[in-house]
Design an enzyme around this catalytic site. Structure first.
Site, PDB file in Angstrom:
ATOM      1  CG  HIS A 160      -1.754   1.219   1.376  1.00  0.00           C
ATOM      2  ND1 HIS A 160      -3.092   1.265   1.036  1.00  0.00           N
ATOM      3  CD2 HIS A 160      -1.453   2.463   1.846  1.00  0.00           C
ATOM      4  CE1 HIS A 160      -3.563   2.479   1.269  1.00  0.00           C
ATOM      5  NE2 HIS A 160      -2.588   3.226   1.768  1.00  0.00           N
ATOM      6  CD  GLU A 161       1.780   3.729   3.572  1.00  0.00           C
ATOM      7  OE1 GLU A 161       2.109   4.771   2.974  1.00  0.00           O
ATOM      8  OE2 GLU A 161       0.726   3.627   4.213  1.00  0.00           O
ATOM      9  CG  HIS A 164       0.232   6.223  -0.732  1.00  0.00           C
ATOM     10  ND1 HIS A 164      -0.856   6.863  -1.295  1.00  0.00           N
ATOM     11  CD2 HIS A 164      -0.221   5.667   0.429  1.00  0.00           C
ATOM     12  CE1 HIS A 164      -1.914   6.704  -0.518  1.00  0.00           C
ATOM     13  NE2 HIS A 164      -1.555   5.976   0.523  1.00  0.00           N
ATOM     14  CE1 TYR A 175      -4.302  10.350   0.266  1.00  0.00           C
ATOM     15  CE2 TYR A 175      -4.343  11.806   2.170  1.00  0.00           C
ATOM     16  CZ  TYR A 175      -4.427  10.543   1.631  1.00  0.00           C
ATOM     17  OH  TYR A 175      -4.641   9.470   2.453  1.00  0.00           O
ATOM     18  CD  GLU A 184      -5.223   6.351   1.493  1.00  0.00           C
ATOM     19  OE1 GLU A 184      -5.312   5.160   1.852  1.00  0.00           O
ATOM     20  OE2 GLU A 184      -4.209   7.033   1.671  1.00  0.00           O
ATOM     21  CG  ASP A 257     -10.403  10.603   5.719  1.00  0.00           C
ATOM     22  OD1 ASP A 257      -9.169  10.558   5.867  1.00  0.00           O
ATOM     23  OD2 ASP A 257     -11.050   9.761   5.058  1.00  0.00           O
ATOM     24  CG  HIS A 262      -8.027   7.137   4.822  1.00  0.00           C
ATOM     25  ND1 HIS A 262      -7.534   8.392   5.078  1.00  0.00           N
ATOM     26  CD2 HIS A 262      -6.948   6.349   4.578  1.00  0.00           C
ATOM     27  CE1 HIS A 262      -6.216   8.373   5.004  1.00  0.00           C
ATOM     28  NE2 HIS A 262      -5.838   7.153   4.701  1.00  0.00           N
TER      29      HIS A 262
END
Length: 441
Positions: A160-161, A164, A175, A184, A257, A262
């Site tokens: 996941h990271e 990014h 974002y 995301e 958020d 998210h």
């Protein structure tokens, strides 16, 4: 790009706030929130650097911060080295190999497509409940052992990271609002493909959980997110209930958020899961390649909404065009256009200073307020900080992936919102003071 870059944390701030408020031992969650705040303040003051990522013959390197916060830390293991015997180091190495391998199969040379060495740090801070991409490297905490396990344990956290980082170089998705939710979601899509590939699962066999194993035994959570059934991953007194949505009819129009990045990412997540299972076979060979093409081929604009990305996937789907179109239609993405995120209501009232923090990897919301007239030491300190804040000097602009966004309500001033990378030292100190008061109530 600043030396601290675009930090993308795995656990959303709203979830850390829930843990801090609900857990009988909140120290680790509160400490993680404070550490994230300090990193934001440092990043705002960091000098700009023209240097790009390091390209070397080594594909990846793992460092240990030895529970400090100095990055990158002590070099421990590089590709080609034997296992170190440190579980977090070796899990990070395995995750790096898996993420880089899938990117390579998708014909991308590391995250920047120029062979950048992937730099990783483990054992970050003390009981740190998060993981993040900071624009130059990946960083993983050990968790607190009460709610969270070590963040190297599930391979999809690494993936996941890493994704990014791909988005930073391939698309630059803003974002915030729907483009942020896509940011995301694409990380979750890549993470799911890596996890299923490592496990040798087809799309039909997969559990579609992101962050399975991130919580300690006894926490009522199957994972952090469920791409097949958004909003059902967890429901525990220490966490609250999973707030994700999976259909446009439930789209959350919120200023929290970063506009619900998210929370609303569950909608494109569900579309991918539907497409992958409809196409069948391995997700990374079917729907994964379609999504990757739409993501990295250059047609994805930084402010793209769900409709725009859906159109790109349909264009890239070839013989699976109808199945992909149906997957998006099944989550309500049918050409309705972007949904603006504004929120409603006011945060503070006369004679008070109030702060709301949203975003982060887990997307939780935390807020607090201090009555400046109550005579307490906190009120006196907050009043001084309010007078020192120079709103006209605060930078605007979009937030970074998995970063916090702060909404401030100061006496006799209009509410204003600041991405964490633009917090001034006074605002960072004020936010920590006010939010701590909220956690203590």
């Amino acid at each position: 790009m600043s030396s601290l870059g675009a930090r993308c944390t795995f656990i959303p701030p709203y979830l850390l706030r829930e843990v801090a408020q609900r857990c009988p031992t909140p120290d680790a969650a509160e400490g993680t929130l404070r550490t994230d705040g300090e990193l934001r303040a440092k990043r705002d003051l960091a000098p700009e650097s023209a240097a790009g990522p390091e390209a070397t013959t080594s594909a990846w390197i793992v460092h240990s911060a030895d529970n400090d916060t100095t990055l990158p830390g002590r070099a421990v293991r590089r590709d080609g080295d034997a296992e170190s015997g440190d579980l977090a180091v070796d899990e990070a190495a395995a995750g790096a190999v898996a993420a880089l391998a899938l990117a390579r199969d998708f014909e991308r040379d590391s995250y920047d497509d120029r062979g950048a060495r992937l730099s990783i740090t483990v054992h970050y801070a003390q009981d740190y409940d998060n993981a993040f991409w900071d624009g130059t490297q990946l960083v993983f905490g050990d968790g607190d052992g009460t709610v969270f396990e070590r963040f190297t344990k599930p391979v999809d956290v690494m993936a996941h990271e890493f994704a990014h980082a791909v988005t930073q170089y391939a698309a630059g998705l803003v974002y915030r609002d729907q483009s942020g939710a896509l940011n995301e979601s694409l990380s979750d899509v890549f993470a799911a493909c890596v996890k299923q590939r490592v496990l040798g699962q087809s799309a039909d066999e997969a559990d579609w959980l992101i962050g399975e194993g991130i919580f300690v035994p006894g926490i009522k959570a199957r994972g952090l997110r469920d791409m097949a059934a958004p909003g059902t991953a967890y429901d525990d007194p220490a966490l609250g209930k999973d707030p994700q949505v999976g259909h446009m009819s439930d789209y959350l129009d919120t200023r929290d958020d970063n506009g619900g990045v998210h929370l609303n990412s569950g909608i494109p997540n569900r579309a991918f899961q539907l497409a992958a299972t409809s196409i069948g076979g391995a997700s990374w060979e079917g729907a994964g390649r379609i999504w990757w093409q739409a993501w990295t081929a250059g047609g994805l604009r930084p402010t793209a909404d769900f409709d725009a990305f859906a159109a790109l996937t349909i264009e890239s789907a070839g013989a699976h065009r109808d199945l992909v179109a149906k997957a998006w239609a099944d989550v309500g993405v049918t050409g309705a256009g972007s949904v603006a995120s504004g929120g409603s209501g006011t945060l503070g009232e006369a004679g008070t200073v109030a702060v709301r923090r949203t975003g982060g990897f887990a997307g939780r919301t935390v807020e607090g307020a201090i009555d400046l007239t109550d005579g307490s030491p906190e009120a006196a300190e907050a009043a001084v900080l309010c007078r020192r804040v120079q709103v006209h000097q605060v930078k605007g602009g979009p937030p970074m992936p998995d970063h916090f966004v702060y909404c401030f309500a100061l006496p006799e001033r209009s509410e204003f919102t600041v991405p964490e990378q633009h917090l001034t030292p006074e605002l960072a100190e004020l936010a920590a003071l006010v939010l701590q008061s909220g956690l203590e109530r």
